[in-house]
Design a protein around this motif. Sequence first.
Motif, PDB file in Angstrom:
ATOM      1  N   PRO A  19      10.310  -3.795 -19.171  1.00 37.95           N
ATOM      2  CA  PRO A  19      10.678  -2.857 -18.103  1.00 37.95           C
ATOM      3  C   PRO A  19       9.956  -1.510 -18.171  1.00 37.95           C
ATOM      4  CG  PRO A  19      12.503  -3.156 -19.657  1.00 37.95           C
ATOM      5  CD  PRO A  19      11.451  -4.164 -20.021  1.00 37.95           C
ATOM      6  N   LEU A  20       9.332  -1.178 -19.301  1.00 36.32           N
ATOM      7  CA  LEU A  20       8.580   0.083 -19.322  1.00 36.32           C
ATOM      8  C   LEU A  20       7.184  -0.097 -18.755  1.00 36.32           C
ATOM      9  CD1 LEU A  20       9.595   1.811 -22.688  1.00 36.32           C
ATOM     10  CD2 LEU A  20      10.676   1.901 -20.447  1.00 36.32           C
ATOM     11  N   HIS A  21       6.800  -1.339 -18.452  1.00 31.19           N
ATOM     12  CA  HIS A  21       5.437  -1.591 -17.939  1.00 31.19           C
ATOM     13  C   HIS A  21       5.556  -2.382 -16.636  1.00 31.19           C
ATOM     14  CE1 HIS A  21       1.213  -2.068 -17.906  1.00 31.19           C
ATOM     15  NE2 HIS A  21       1.054  -3.022 -18.803  1.00 31.19           N
ATOM     16  N   ALA A  41       8.780  -2.704 -14.501  1.00 36.67           N
ATOM     17  CA  ALA A  41       9.384  -1.476 -13.974  1.00 36.67           C
ATOM     18  C   ALA A  41       9.796  -1.600 -12.506  1.00 36.67           C
ATOM     19  CB  ALA A  41       8.439  -0.298 -14.161  1.00 36.67           C
ATOM     20  N   MET A  64      13.980   4.828 -13.472  1.00 35.91           N
ATOM     21  CA  MET A  64      12.880   3.871 -13.473  1.00 35.91           C
ATOM     22  C   MET A  64      11.924   4.214 -12.327  1.00 35.91           C
ATOM     23  SD  MET A  64      13.734   2.434 -16.113  1.00 35.91           S
ATOM     24  CE  MET A  64      12.393   1.293 -16.300  1.00 35.91           C
ATOM     25  N   GLY A  65      10.615   4.020 -12.599  1.00 31.77           N
ATOM     26  CA  GLY A  65       9.626   4.356 -11.574  1.00 31.77           C
ATOM     27  C   GLY A  65       9.206   5.809 -11.623  1.00 31.77           C
ATOM     28  N   PHE A  66       9.743   6.548 -12.590  1.00 32.84           N
ATOM     29  CA  PHE A  66       9.333   7.942 -12.777  1.00 32.84           C
ATOM     30  C   PHE A  66       8.642   8.091 -14.124  1.00 32.84           C
ATOM     31  CE2 PHE A  66      11.861   8.915  -9.228  1.00 32.84           C
ATOM     32  CZ  PHE A  66      11.467  10.169  -8.792  1.00 32.84           C
ATOM     33  N   LYS A 123       0.101  12.997 -15.289  1.00 30.18           N
ATOM     34  CA  LYS A 123       1.078  14.054 -15.492  1.00 30.18           C
ATOM     35  C   LYS A 123       1.101  15.008 -14.298  1.00 30.18           C
ATOM     36  CE  LYS A 123       2.232  12.451 -19.547  1.00 30.18           C
ATOM     37  NZ  LYS A 123       3.410  11.598 -19.667  1.00 30.18           N
ATOM     38  N   ARG A 131       8.698  18.317 -17.315  1.00 31.95           N
ATOM     39  CA  ARG A 131       8.100  17.187 -18.043  1.00 31.95           C
ATOM     40  C   ARG A 131       7.034  16.458 -17.224  1.00 31.95           C
ATOM     41  NH1 ARG A 131      12.961  18.172 -19.574  1.00 31.95           N
ATOM     42  NH2 ARG A 131      13.634  17.958 -21.730  1.00 31.95           N
ATOM     43  N   LEU A 180       7.253  14.660 -14.528  1.00 31.17           N
ATOM     44  CA  LEU A 180       7.656  13.284 -14.231  1.00 31.17           C
ATOM     45  C   LEU A 180       7.620  13.057 -12.722  1.00 31.17           C
ATOM     46  CD1 LEU A 180      10.741  13.102 -16.640  1.00 31.17           C
ATOM     47  CD2 LEU A 180       8.486  12.101 -17.017  1.00 31.17           C
ATOM     48  N   VAL A 230       3.365   4.110  -9.671  1.00 33.44           N
ATOM     49  CA  VAL A 230       2.986   3.052  -8.717  1.00 33.44           C
ATOM     50  C   VAL A 230       4.150   2.117  -8.391  1.00 33.44           C
ATOM     51  CG1 VAL A 230       2.153   1.474 -10.532  1.00 33.44           C
ATOM     52  CG2 VAL A 230       1.154   1.343  -8.262  1.00 33.44           C
ATOM     53  N   ASP A 231       5.080   1.979  -9.336  1.00 34.21           N
ATOM     54  CA  ASP A 231       6.134   0.987  -9.147  1.00 34.21           C
ATOM     55  C   ASP A 231       7.373   1.500  -8.440  1.00 34.21           C
ATOM     56  OD1 ASP A 231       4.978  -1.323  -9.999  1.00 34.21           O
ATOM     57  OD2 ASP A 231       5.182  -0.736 -12.087  1.00 34.21           O
ATOM     58  N   PHE A 261       2.663  -8.422 -10.085  1.00 30.45           N
ATOM     59  CA  PHE A 261       1.845  -7.480 -10.853  1.00 30.45           C
ATOM     60  C   PHE A 261       0.768  -8.260 -11.612  1.00 30.45           C
ATOM     61  CE2 PHE A 261       2.524  -3.268 -13.337  1.00 30.45           C
ATOM     62  CZ  PHE A 261       1.162  -3.143 -13.548  1.00 30.45           C
TER      63      PHE A 261
HETATM   64  N1  ACO Z   1      13.642   9.427 -16.704  1.00 28.49           N
HETATM   65  C1  ACO Z   1      14.136  10.447 -17.444  1.00 28.49           C
HETATM   66  N2  ACO Z   1      13.448  11.070 -18.426  1.00 28.49           N
HETATM   67  C2  ACO Z   1      12.197  10.641 -18.675  1.00 28.49           C
HETATM   68  C3  ACO Z   1      11.615   9.572 -17.966  1.00 28.49           C
HETATM   69  C4  ACO Z   1      12.376   8.958 -16.946  1.00 28.49           C
HETATM   70  N3  ACO Z   1      11.885   7.942 -16.221  1.00 28.49           N
HETATM   71  N4  ACO Z   1      10.358   9.350 -18.424  1.00 28.49           N
HETATM   72  C5  ACO Z   1      10.163  10.242 -19.396  1.00 28.49           C
HETATM   73  N5  ACO Z   1      11.272  11.029 -19.571  1.00 28.49           N
HETATM   74  C6  ACO Z   1      11.400  12.179 -20.501  1.00 28.49           C
HETATM   75  C7  ACO Z   1      11.571  11.703 -21.926  1.00 28.49           C
HETATM   76  O1  ACO Z   1      12.933  11.541 -22.282  1.00 28.49           O
HETATM   77  C8  ACO Z   1      10.928  12.833 -22.673  1.00 28.49           C
HETATM   78  O2  ACO Z   1      11.804  13.933 -22.716  1.00 28.49           O
HETATM   79  P1  ACO Z   1      11.810  14.955 -23.975  1.00 28.49           P
HETATM   80  O3  ACO Z   1      10.437  15.569 -24.009  1.00 28.49           O
HETATM   81  O4  ACO Z   1      12.915  15.911 -23.660  1.00 28.49           O
HETATM   82  O5  ACO Z   1      12.099  14.103 -25.189  1.00 28.49           O
HETATM   83  C9  ACO Z   1       9.734  13.240 -21.790  1.00 28.49           C
HETATM   84  O6  ACO Z   1      10.165  12.892 -20.457  1.00 28.49           O
HETATM   85  C10 ACO Z   1       8.445  12.521 -22.119  1.00 28.49           C
HETATM   86  O7  ACO Z   1       8.686  11.124 -22.078  1.00 28.49           O
HETATM   87  P2  ACO Z   1       8.001  10.045 -23.032  1.00 28.49           P
HETATM   88  O8  ACO Z   1       8.915   8.859 -23.149  1.00 28.49           O
HETATM   89  O9  ACO Z   1       7.582  10.693 -24.307  1.00 28.49           O
HETATM   90  O10 ACO Z   1       6.730   9.680 -22.203  1.00 28.49           O
HETATM   91  P3  ACO Z   1       5.824   8.423 -22.460  1.00 28.49           P
HETATM   92  O11 ACO Z   1       4.464   8.819 -22.008  1.00 28.49           O
HETATM   93  O12 ACO Z   1       5.986   7.904 -23.834  1.00 28.49           O
HETATM   94  O13 ACO Z   1       6.459   7.309 -21.482  1.00 28.49           O
HETATM   95  C11 ACO Z   1       6.940   5.953 -19.598  1.00 28.49           C
HETATM   96  C12 ACO Z   1       5.958   6.945 -20.254  1.00 28.49           C
HETATM   97  C13 ACO Z   1       7.213   4.776 -20.557  1.00 28.49           C
HETATM   98  C14 ACO Z   1       6.289   5.385 -18.333  1.00 28.49           C
HETATM   99  C15 ACO Z   1       8.259   6.702 -19.274  1.00 28.49           C
HETATM  100  O14 ACO Z   1       8.004   7.782 -18.397  1.00 28.49           O
HETATM  101  C16 ACO Z   1       9.337   5.768 -18.676  1.00 28.49           C
HETATM  102  O15 ACO Z   1      10.096   5.148 -19.444  1.00 28.49           O
HETATM  103  N6  ACO Z   1       9.409   5.676 -17.316  1.00 28.49           N
HETATM  104  C17 ACO Z   1      10.346   4.749 -16.687  1.00 28.49           C
HETATM  105  C18 ACO Z   1       9.770   3.334 -16.724  1.00 28.49           C
HETATM  106  C19 ACO Z   1       8.633   3.131 -15.737  1.00 28.49           C
HETATM  107  O16 ACO Z   1       8.723   3.524 -14.581  1.00 28.49           O
HETATM  108  N7  ACO Z   1       7.552   2.447 -16.209  1.00 28.49           N
HETATM  109  C20 ACO Z   1       6.397   2.115 -15.370  1.00 28.49           C
HETATM  110  C21 ACO Z   1       5.162   2.826 -15.827  1.00 28.49           C
HETATM  111  S1  ACO Z   1       3.847   2.533 -14.735  1.00 28.49           S
HETATM  112  C22 ACO Z   1       3.298   0.984 -15.113  1.00 28.49           C
HETATM  113  O17 ACO Z   1       3.426   0.468 -16.197  1.00 28.49           O
HETATM  114  C23 ACO Z   1       2.588   0.282 -14.081  1.00 28.49           C
END
Ligand code: ACO
Length: 398
Positions: A229-231, A234, A269-271, A277, A323, A325, A329-330, A351
Motif C-alpha cells: 500500500p505504500l507503493h 496506494a 493515502m495518496g499524499f 516535495k 512536510r 505533502l 499520482v495515485d 499499475f
Molecule cells: N499522511 C500523514 N502524514 C504523512 C504522510 C501521509 N500520507 N506521508 C508522510 N507523512 C509525514 C510522516 O509522518 C513524517 O512526519 P514527521 O516528519 O513528523 O515524522 C513526514 O511526513 C515525512 O514522511 P516520511 O514517511 O518520512 O516520508 P517518506 O519519503 O519516507 O514516505 C511515502 C513517502 C511512503 C509515499 C509516504 O508519504 C506515504 O506513506 N504516503 C501514503 C502512501 C502513498 O500514497 N503511497 C504512494 C506513493 S506514490 C507511488 O508509489 C506511485
Amino acid sequence: MSNQLSFEINGRKADLPLYTGSEGETAIDISKLRSQTGTITLDPGYVNTGACTSGITFLNGEEGILRYRGYPIEQLAENSSFLEVSYLLIHGELPNAEQLEDFEGNITRHTMLHEDLRHIYQAFPKGAHRLMGKMPTIAGWAFKKNIGQPFIYPDNNLSYCANFLSMMFQVPAVDYEPAEEFVKALNVLFILHADHEQNCSTSTVRLVGSSQANLFASIASGIAALWGPLHGGANQAVLEMLMRIHNDGGNIDKYVDMAKDKDSGFRLMGFGHRVYKNFDPRATIIKSACDRVLNLLGVDDPLLDLARRLEEVALSDEYFVERKLYPNVDFYSGIIYRAIGIPENMFTVMFALGRLPGWIAQWKEMHQDPKTKIARPRQIYNGETARDYVPIEKRVAG
Ligand code: ACO
C-alpha cells in the motif's frame, strides 16, 4: 569544481571521483571508499544513494519535472500513445511510422494465450489475491474468471487500451465498443505510470536482475514489490480510505486530524512522495483527466467530491504544508478506474500493466551496462559484540 573529493577517515585517505549527470546533478562515487578507508556509507532506505546511472527517466522532485528519455511527461500524455511511449522507453528514441507500426503489430500478434492456460484459470481459486498479470490478456482473463464470465479473446483490430477494455467488459453475443473517453483516459494513465526511475519496484527489478535472473523472474519480483500500500497498492488504499470517510459521514477534519496524530497509525493515502516535495506533475495531469472522464460521462461520484475537499483541507493545513505533502499520482487514479468499472482489487494490476515498459527498459539498460555487478548492500552491525556460549543450565532468565 574539482572532480575529486579527498578526505581522511581514521588516518586513511579517500580519493573519491565526483560524477556529474547530463542535467548537472552531482554525485560522489563511493565505490572505492571501503577499500581505501575501511568505511562504508549508511543510508537507510537509500534516500540519498544513487544505485545506478540511467538514461531512461529524469526526475526533479523539487521542481516537479518528469521526463522520459528527455521528453516532458506533459507532452507525452497529451500527444502520444502508450505503445509509442513504451517503444521510447525500451529503445531510447521515438519510433518513426514504420517502427511504430512494426512494434504495435508485434504486440498485437502476441496477445493470445496458449489454450492450456485456460486450465490454470479454471483451477484458479476465486478468492486468491493474485490478480496480477504481465499482459492485458492475463489481467482481463483473471477479471473474467473472478466474476464468473467467459474469457474474451484479444481483438487485433483494437488499440492496446481498447483491446484491454474489451477483454474486461465485453460479454459474448453483445455488441461492445469501449467508450473513447475511457480509452483515452487509460492511455494517459498507462503513460504516466510507464516509468519513474529508481522507485521501489524498479529497484527490485534491478536488484533481482543483477543476479542475472531473467526478465520474467525480475519483473515478477517487481510486481510483488508494487503490491504494497505504500507503493502500487496506494490507489486501492486511497479509494478504501475515501469510502471509509464517506461511510463515516464525510467528516474530513476528523481524518485529517487522525493523519496528523502519529499514534493513530493512519496516513492520508495518496499524499506524500519520497522524491516529489512540491507537487507530483503526474497528479496534475491525472486530476484534469479525472475531471474530463467524469464530466463526459455525467458521473456524479461523491468520492470525487470528497477527494477534492480533502485535497483542499490538507493543502491548507500547516502539518501538510510544512512536510510538503501533496497529492501523488495515485490520489485521483482510483477514481478514474472506478468510473471505468475496474474493481479496486485490480488497481495494482493496472499499475503493473502501465509500469511494464519501464521495468523492461531498466532491466535491459542494466544488462547492457558492462559495469553492472550483483547488488549486495552492506550493513552497519549494531548488535552484541563477541561473547562466549553459556550452557543452558547456567543461563539466567532474561
Ligand atoms: N499522511 C500523514 N502524514 C504523512 C504522510 C501521509 N500520507 N506521508 C508522510 N507523512 C509525514 C510522516 O509522518 C513524517 O512526519 P514527521 O516528519 O513528523 O515524522 C513526514 O511526513 C515525512 O514522511 P516520511 O514517511 O518520512 O516520508 P517518506 O519519503 O519516507 O514516505 C511515502 C513517502 C511512503 C509515499 C509516504 O508519504 C506515504 O506513506 N504516503 C501514503 C502512501 C502513498 O500514497 N503511497 C504512494 C506513493 S506514490 C507511488 O508509489 C506511485
